[in-house]
Design a protein around this motif. Structure first.
Motif, PDB file in Angstrom:
ATOM      1  N   THR A   1      33.657  29.277  53.855  1.00 40.02           N
ATOM      2  CA  THR A   1      33.790  30.598  53.222  1.00 40.02           C
ATOM      3  C   THR A   1      34.613  30.510  51.942  1.00 40.02           C
ATOM      4  OG1 THR A   1      33.650  31.708  55.368  1.00 40.02           O
ATOM      5  CG2 THR A   1      34.614  32.958  53.553  1.00 40.02           C
ATOM      6  N   LEU A   2      35.732  29.796  52.005  1.00 43.64           N
ATOM      7  CA  LEU A   2      36.589  29.655  50.826  1.00 43.64           C
ATOM      8  C   LEU A   2      35.887  28.866  49.720  1.00 43.64           C
ATOM      9  CD1 LEU A   2      40.022  28.936  52.555  1.00 43.64           C
ATOM     10  CD2 LEU A   2      39.318  31.034  51.415  1.00 43.64           C
ATOM     11  N   SER A   3      35.157  27.828  50.091  1.00 42.66           N
ATOM     12  CA  SER A   3      34.414  27.052  49.090  1.00 42.66           C
ATOM     13  C   SER A   3      33.384  27.931  48.398  1.00 42.66           C
ATOM     14  CB  SER A   3      33.708  25.863  49.758  1.00 42.66           C
ATOM     15  OG  SER A   3      34.644  24.993  50.337  1.00 42.66           O
ATOM     16  N   CYS A   4      32.730  28.782  49.165  1.00 44.13           N
ATOM     17  CA  CYS A   4      31.735  29.697  48.614  1.00 44.13           C
ATOM     18  C   CYS A   4      32.389  30.749  47.717  1.00 44.13           C
ATOM     19  CB  CYS A   4      30.971  30.360  49.750  1.00 44.13           C
ATOM     20  SG  CYS A   4      29.430  31.131  49.243  1.00 44.13           S
ATOM     21  N   LEU A   5      33.541  31.247  48.140  1.00 40.67           N
ATOM     22  CA  LEU A   5      34.270  32.229  47.323  1.00 40.67           C
ATOM     23  C   LEU A   5      34.662  31.648  45.967  1.00 40.67           C
ATOM     24  CD1 LEU A   5      36.662  34.054  49.821  1.00 40.67           C
ATOM     25  CD2 LEU A   5      34.880  35.103  48.422  1.00 40.67           C
ATOM     26  N   ILE A   6      35.106  30.394  45.972  1.00 40.43           N
ATOM     27  CA  ILE A   6      35.488  29.738  44.719  1.00 40.43           C
ATOM     28  C   ILE A   6      34.301  29.683  43.765  1.00 40.43           C
ATOM     29  CG2 ILE A   6      36.223  27.542  43.704  1.00 40.43           C
ATOM     30  CD1 ILE A   6      37.876  27.093  46.277  1.00 40.43           C
ATOM     31  N   LEU A   7      33.120  29.345  44.302  1.00 42.78           N
ATOM     32  CA  LEU A   7      31.903  29.296  43.476  1.00 42.78           C
ATOM     33  C   LEU A   7      31.555  30.676  42.935  1.00 42.78           C
ATOM     34  CD1 LEU A   7      29.702  26.906  45.655  1.00 42.78           C
ATOM     35  CD2 LEU A   7      30.716  26.391  43.430  1.00 42.78           C
ATOM     36  N   LEU A   8      31.677  31.701  43.786  1.00 43.20           N
ATOM     37  CA  LEU A   8      31.342  33.067  43.368  1.00 43.20           C
ATOM     38  C   LEU A   8      32.286  33.566  42.283  1.00 43.20           C
ATOM     39  CD1 LEU A   8      30.511  34.740  46.794  1.00 43.20           C
ATOM     40  CD2 LEU A   8      28.918  34.294  44.929  1.00 43.20           C
ATOM     41  N   LEU A   9      33.557  33.214  42.412  1.00 44.13           N
ATOM     42  CA  LEU A   9      34.544  33.688  41.438  1.00 44.13           C
ATOM     43  C   LEU A   9      34.387  33.020  40.078  1.00 44.13           C
ATOM     44  CD1 LEU A   9      37.647  33.850  43.788  1.00 44.13           C
ATOM     45  CD2 LEU A   9      36.431  35.787  42.781  1.00 44.13           C
ATOM     46  N   ARG A  10      33.595  31.965  40.013  1.00 43.07           N
ATOM     47  CA  ARG A  10      33.338  31.295  38.739  1.00 43.07           C
ATOM     48  C   ARG A  10      32.079  31.822  38.045  1.00 43.07           C
ATOM     49  NH1 ARG A  10      34.635  25.155  40.947  1.00 43.07           N
ATOM     50  NH2 ARG A  10      36.908  25.387  41.002  1.00 43.07           N
ATOM     51  N   LEU A  11      31.422  32.784  38.662  1.00 44.50           N
ATOM     52  CA  LEU A  11      30.218  33.353  38.060  1.00 44.50           C
ATOM     53  C   LEU A  11      30.579  34.210  36.853  1.00 44.50           C
ATOM     54  CD1 LEU A  11      28.227  34.405  41.243  1.00 44.50           C
ATOM     55  CD2 LEU A  11      27.678  32.535  39.706  1.00 44.50           C
TER      56      LEU A  11
ATOM     57  N   VAL B   1      44.009  31.241  42.547  1.00 41.82           N
ATOM     58  CA  VAL B   1      44.065  30.892  41.123  1.00 41.82           C
ATOM     59  C   VAL B   1      42.915  31.550  40.369  1.00 41.82           C
ATOM     60  CG1 VAL B   1      43.747  28.999  39.473  1.00 41.82           C
ATOM     61  CG2 VAL B   1      45.337  28.733  41.382  1.00 41.82           C
ATOM     62  N   ASN B   2      41.709  31.473  40.928  1.00 38.16           N
ATOM     63  CA  ASN B   2      40.541  32.079  40.279  1.00 38.16           C
ATOM     64  C   ASN B   2      40.635  33.597  40.239  1.00 38.16           C
ATOM     65  OD1 ASN B   2      38.803  29.832  39.527  1.00 38.16           O
ATOM     66  ND2 ASN B   2      38.618  29.436  41.701  1.00 38.16           N
ATOM     67  N   LEU B   3      41.181  34.186  41.288  1.00 34.68           N
ATOM     68  CA  LEU B   3      41.340  35.643  41.335  1.00 34.68           C
ATOM     69  C   LEU B   3      42.307  36.133  40.257  1.00 34.68           C
ATOM     70  CD1 LEU B   3      41.507  36.509  45.147  1.00 34.68           C
ATOM     71  CD2 LEU B   3      39.811  37.333  43.505  1.00 34.68           C
ATOM     72  N   THR B   4      43.477  35.507  40.205  1.00 39.09           N
ATOM     73  CA  THR B   4      44.493  35.945  39.233  1.00 39.09           C
ATOM     74  C   THR B   4      44.082  35.634  37.797  1.00 39.09           C
ATOM     75  OG1 THR B   4      45.654  33.848  39.620  1.00 39.09           O
ATOM     76  CG2 THR B   4      46.423  35.773  40.840  1.00 39.09           C
ATOM     77  N   CYS B   5      43.227  34.639  37.629  1.00 37.61           N
ATOM     78  CA  CYS B   5      42.721  34.312  36.295  1.00 37.61           C
ATOM     79  C   CYS B   5      41.661  35.322  35.861  1.00 37.61           C
ATOM     80  CB  CYS B   5      42.149  32.900  36.286  1.00 37.61           C
ATOM     81  SG  CYS B   5      41.583  32.341  34.672  1.00 37.61           S
ATOM     82  N   ALA B   6      40.884  35.807  36.831  1.00 38.52           N
ATOM     83  CA  ALA B   6      39.781  36.717  36.509  1.00 38.52           C
ATOM     84  C   ALA B   6      40.225  38.154  36.293  1.00 38.52           C
ATOM     85  CB  ALA B   6      38.738  36.671  37.635  1.00 38.52           C
ATOM     86  N   ASP B   7      41.268  38.566  37.003  1.00 39.37           N
ATOM     87  CA  ASP B   7      41.660  39.973  36.946  1.00 39.37           C
ATOM     88  C   ASP B   7      43.184  40.080  37.072  1.00 39.37           C
ATOM     89  OD1 ASP B   7      41.924  42.727  37.168  1.00 39.37           O
ATOM     90  OD2 ASP B   7      40.106  42.941  38.350  1.00 39.37           O
ATOM     91  N   ASP B   8      43.836  40.695  36.075  1.00 36.22           N
ATOM     92  CA  ASP B   8      45.297  40.837  36.078  1.00 36.22           C
ATOM     93  C   ASP B   8      45.815  41.679  37.242  1.00 36.22           C
ATOM     94  OD1 ASP B   8      45.230  39.360  33.803  1.00 36.22           O
ATOM     95  OD2 ASP B   8      45.625  41.016  32.420  1.00 36.22           O
ATOM     96  N   VAL B   9      44.962  42.513  37.806  1.00 38.62           N
ATOM     97  CA  VAL B   9      45.392  43.397  38.894  1.00 38.62           C
ATOM     98  C   VAL B   9      45.901  42.598  40.090  1.00 38.62           C
ATOM     99  CG1 VAL B   9      44.589  45.122  40.556  1.00 38.62           C
ATOM    100  CG2 VAL B   9      43.817  45.221  38.191  1.00 38.62           C
TER     101      VAL B   9
END
Length: 273
Positions: A81-91, A129-137
């Motif tokens: 699940t986490l591996s998939c989330l990482i891929l999704l957050l890079r879209l 890391v990907n979450l905080t990079c994608a959205d400041d919230v």
């Protein structure tokens, strides 16, 4: 499902979308009482979709259901699940995707990041890391759910790879929300970073220095005063400096007296005689 994942071409994906296969996969992920192998197959299909350059709208529809797997007790499913989330957050459409991730999911990611399983910890950190990079919230969210304590725990006791990811996460947090600096100072995280500089690898050392650099650049004067004082005290302790000798210019009386040892003065007087 595994067979579907292996044959995901552009045309096949379009056909699957028309007949509502992805919606059914989402329903499977959303059910609580579903065998782990079925969920694992659903996650595998979603990963295959993303890796094959799948339509972001399809992935977006499945993401909220996928996040529910973060509370699953199966470690292999959690890692998938986490591996998939990482891929999704890079879209490309990451800002839209991140809106579906709740503060409860962020809190769960933090708990996995501070866990004992090293691989699971690193995957959770990469998600953060990907979450905080994608959205400041998400910087505020991490602080709001008490995530800084978990981050401090990993910083102090984590592996080199984990500390490196934590440093990237800290830089994202400080840049997104400089108010985090005060909270990190209260947790005395910066002195711990100084101590780590003596023991970590060169790659990690560079990341640790970048954390301090970003803090000094983003912090206000009020934030930096207690921080610098704390860092100075830690530095002196690390250098084993107990007493500081202050040099002053000699007084007129000192100039009149010889500064040579007494034995040297006696030898000099004998020579004059």
């Amino acid at each position: 499902m595994l067979a579907l994942g292996n044959m995901l071409s552009a045309g096949v994906k379009e056909c699957l979308a028309r007949i509502g296969v992805f919606e059914r996969i989402g329903e499977v992920l959303g059910f609580k009482k579903v065998p782990a192998r079925v969920k694992e197959a659903a996650v595998y299909l979603l990963r295959a979709l993303v890796e094959a350059g799948g339509d972001c709208s399809l992935a977006q529809g499945l993401l909220p259901k996928l996040v529910l797997s973060l509370w699953d007790s199966s470690i292999p499913l959690l890692k998938d699940t986490l591996s998939c989330l990482i891929l999704l957050l890079r879209l490309p459409a990451v800002p839209t995707l991140t809106q579906t991730i709740s503060s409860a999911a962020v809190k769960t990611l933090l708990s996995h990041a501070a866990g004992d399983d090293e691989e699971l910890c690193e995957l959770a950190l990469m998600c953060l890391v990907n979450l905080t990079c994608a959205d400041d919230v998400f910087a505020e969210t991490v602080v709001g759910v008490g995530g800084l304590e978990a981050i401090r725990k990993v910083t102090v006791a984590g592996t080199n790879a984990q500390v490196s990811s934590v440093c990237t996460l800290l830089i994202n947090l400080v840049v997104s929300d400089p108010a985090v600096i005060s909270a990190l100072t209260e947790l005395r995280l910066y002195p711990e970073i100084l101590r780590l500089i003596k023991t970590r690898s060169v790659d990690v050392l560079e990341k640790l220095v970048l954390v301090l650099q970003s803090t000094l650049l983003k912090g206000s004067e009020e934030q930096l005063k207690p921080l610098i004082s704390d860092l100075l005290g830690t530095t002196l302790n690390l250098l084993n400096v107990k007493d500081c000798l202050l040099y002053t210019s000699p007084s007129p009386r000192d100039r009149q007296k010889s500064r040579m040892p007494s034995s040297a003065c006696k030898k000099k007087k004998k020579k004059k005689k």
